[in-house]
Design a protein around this motif. Sequence first.
Motif, mmCIF file in Angstrom:
data_model
loop_
_atom_site.group_PDB
_atom_site.id
_atom_site.type_symbol
_atom_site.label_atom_id
_atom_site.label_comp_id
_atom_site.label_asym_id
_atom_site.label_seq_id
_atom_site.Cartn_x
_atom_site.Cartn_y
_atom_site.Cartn_z
ATOM 1 N N ARG A 70 1.507 -1.656 0.231
ATOM 2 C CA ARG A 70 -0.114 -0.045 -0.302
ATOM 3 C C ARG A 70 1.015 1.053 -0.125
ATOM 4 O O ARG A 70 1.510 1.461 1.051
ATOM 5 C CB ARG A 70 -1.258 0.152 1.021
ATOM 6 C CG ARG A 70 -1.713 -1.284 0.938
ATOM 7 C CD ARG A 70 -3.336 -1.164 2.051
ATOM 8 N NE ARG A 70 -4.276 -2.242 2.271
ATOM 9 C CZ ARG A 70 -5.104 -2.002 1.304
ATOM 10 N NH1 ARG A 70 -5.336 -0.654 0.879
ATOM 11 N NH2 ARG A 70 -5.474 -2.900 1.597
ATOM 12 N N ASP A 71 0.508 1.873 -1.439
ATOM 13 C CA ASP A 71 1.462 3.079 -1.166
ATOM 14 C C ASP A 71 0.164 4.201 -0.585
ATOM 15 O O ASP A 71 -0.451 5.068 -1.149
ATOM 16 C CB ASP A 71 1.602 3.535 -2.603
ATOM 17 C CG ASP A 71 2.854 4.447 -3.133
ATOM 18 O OD1 ASP A 71 3.619 4.847 -1.769
ATOM 19 O OD2 ASP A 71 3.139 4.465 -3.652
ATOM 20 N N CYS A 74 0.432 8.421 -2.789
ATOM 21 C CA CYS A 74 1.061 7.908 -3.869
ATOM 22 C C CYS A 74 1.273 9.207 -4.635
ATOM 23 O O CYS A 74 2.132 8.778 -5.501
ATOM 24 C CB CYS A 74 0.438 6.641 -4.079
ATOM 25 S SG CYS A 74 -1.451 7.213 -5.203
ATOM 26 N N GLY A 77 2.475 8.256 -8.170
ATOM 27 C CA GLY A 77 2.992 6.397 -8.579
ATOM 28 C C GLY A 77 4.380 6.508 -8.935
ATOM 29 O O GLY A 77 4.837 5.518 -8.983
ATOM 30 N N GLY A 80 6.058 3.232 -6.783
ATOM 31 C CA GLY A 80 6.255 1.961 -7.182
ATOM 32 C C GLY A 80 6.802 1.980 -8.787
ATOM 33 O O GLY A 80 7.671 0.748 -8.910
ATOM 34 N N TRP A 93 -0.232 -3.627 -5.750
ATOM 35 C CA TRP A 93 -0.260 -2.031 -5.147
ATOM 36 C C TRP A 93 -1.258 -1.886 -4.861
ATOM 37 O O TRP A 93 -2.920 -1.699 -5.713
ATOM 38 C CB TRP A 93 0.855 -1.297 -6.111
ATOM 39 C CG TRP A 93 2.030 -1.881 -5.969
ATOM 40 C CD1 TRP A 93 2.833 -2.535 -5.714
ATOM 41 C CD2 TRP A 93 3.021 -0.419 -5.203
ATOM 42 N NE1 TRP A 93 4.318 -2.654 -5.528
ATOM 43 C CE2 TRP A 93 4.285 -1.341 -5.861
ATOM 44 C CE3 TRP A 93 3.424 0.722 -4.600
ATOM 45 C CZ2 TRP A 93 5.836 -0.746 -4.948
ATOM 46 C CZ3 TRP A 93 4.258 1.068 -4.354
ATOM 47 C CH2 TRP A 93 5.861 0.623 -4.371
ATOM 48 N N THR A 95 -2.739 2.328 -4.669
ATOM 49 C CA THR A 95 -2.614 3.370 -4.906
ATOM 50 C C THR A 95 -3.105 4.487 -3.909
ATOM 51 O O THR A 95 -4.169 4.905 -4.257
ATOM 52 C CB THR A 95 -1.869 3.490 -6.045
ATOM 53 O OG1 THR A 95 -3.090 3.722 -6.804
ATOM 54 C CG2 THR A 95 -1.287 3.416 -6.699
ATOM 55 N N ASP A 97 -4.586 8.144 -2.233
ATOM 56 C CA ASP A 97 -4.396 9.511 -1.817
ATOM 57 C C ASP A 97 -5.384 9.710 -2.297
ATOM 58 O O ASP A 97 -6.298 9.556 -2.939
ATOM 59 C CB ASP A 97 -3.654 10.378 -3.453
ATOM 60 C CG ASP A 97 -2.851 10.900 -3.411
ATOM 61 O OD1 ASP A 97 -1.171 10.759 -3.590
ATOM 62 O OD2 ASP A 97 -3.049 12.321 -3.322
ATOM 63 N N ALA A 103 -4.753 9.115 -7.056
ATOM 64 C CA ALA A 103 -4.496 8.040 -6.668
ATOM 65 C C ALA A 103 -5.019 6.584 -8.210
ATOM 66 O O ALA A 103 -3.956 5.938 -8.827
ATOM 67 C CB ALA A 103 -5.613 7.325 -6.128
ATOM 68 N N ALA A 106 -1.522 7.022 -11.052
ATOM 69 C CA ALA A 106 -0.435 5.780 -10.398
ATOM 70 C C ALA A 106 -0.938 4.550 -9.962
ATOM 71 O O ALA A 106 -0.454 3.720 -10.780
ATOM 72 C CB ALA A 106 -0.320 5.996 -8.793
ATOM 73 N N SER A 110 1.567 1.930 -12.947
ATOM 74 C CA SER A 110 2.077 0.855 -12.243
ATOM 75 C C SER A 110 2.754 -0.071 -12.926
ATOM 76 O O SER A 110 1.953 -0.221 -14.135
ATOM 77 C CB SER A 110 1.462 0.681 -11.536
ATOM 78 O OG SER A 110 1.882 -0.826 -10.545
ATOM 79 N N CYS A 135 5.238 4.902 2.261
ATOM 80 C CA CYS A 135 5.302 6.060 1.176
ATOM 81 C C CYS A 135 6.151 7.038 0.789
ATOM 82 O O CYS A 135 7.540 6.472 1.254
ATOM 83 C CB CYS A 135 4.500 7.253 2.823
ATOM 84 S SG CYS A 135 5.122 7.167 3.379
#
Length: 290
Positions: A70-71, A74, A77, A80, A93, A95, A97, A103, A106, A110, A135
């Motif tokens: 989990r970013d 994000c 991106g 990633g 992943w 993403t 945001d 979001a 990203a 990815s 992060c």
Amino acid sequence: MVLPVPSDVPGAPAPWAARLSEPGSPVCSPDWLALREPADHAARSGELAARLASRLGARLGAGPDPVVLRDLGCGAGSMGRWLAPRLARRQHWFTHDRDAELAHRAARTSPVPATAVVGDLTDLTDLAGTDVVVCSALLDLLDAADVEHLAALCAGAGATALLTLTVTGDVTVDPADPLDAPVAAAFDAHQRREGRLGPDAADVTADAFTRHGFAVTRRPSPWRLGAGDAALVEEWLRGRLDAACAQDPSLTPHAATHLQRRLDALAAGRLHAQVGHADLLALPRDGGDR
């Protein structure tokens, strides 16, 4: 090239104002994120990424299930694109945001399968099923309660955390300028406004994760900028000065000439900057991670 609006126009931005970023804002423009991405990729700790990859291999082996990451915050991106190839295994992943466009961008760009999640850290109540939380350039925007919440969530899920590019306040610009010290003090104060952690974030985060049972490793991840990074350097100088003047208006009468001296040195290829960041890798001590 974006040209500044003359400063005598009512409501016009100051001639030193940031053009692509709003200093201290959790919402970033895609142009600013794209501008800083090469410097971010060069700065992050490859050692900590390698340690993370090794940990995942030891814990999860070569099983068929993908690693779940989990970013948080994000952006577009960048994290990633930097980290996924270094893990050398199947991944999925999420993403996260608060900006829905970012979001989804990203996730769409990815290099591995990804799912967009619109929201921020305060929306998370459970990280069950998550192997790794990551992060980038986020922790300094949080307060102590946010960091405590993040550490508790990771501990509850047994998730490893790789938290990168947290500003430390250690900045060197060469050649030196008489306004350096007051600008630095005002900028750091601006980052700490309203309870934000700013340059204290790495220390506070390391303490929080340690209290929650993690072994925390810290490595420096500074930007090292020069003439080849002119566009990024200019935007960084503008954003730093913009925030400093907002925090300490006594700097305003000197801001334009200070920026011009900096830009003249940059154009002549004489300006170099090192902007301090820290990366943290937090590993559960008790072997309870997934």
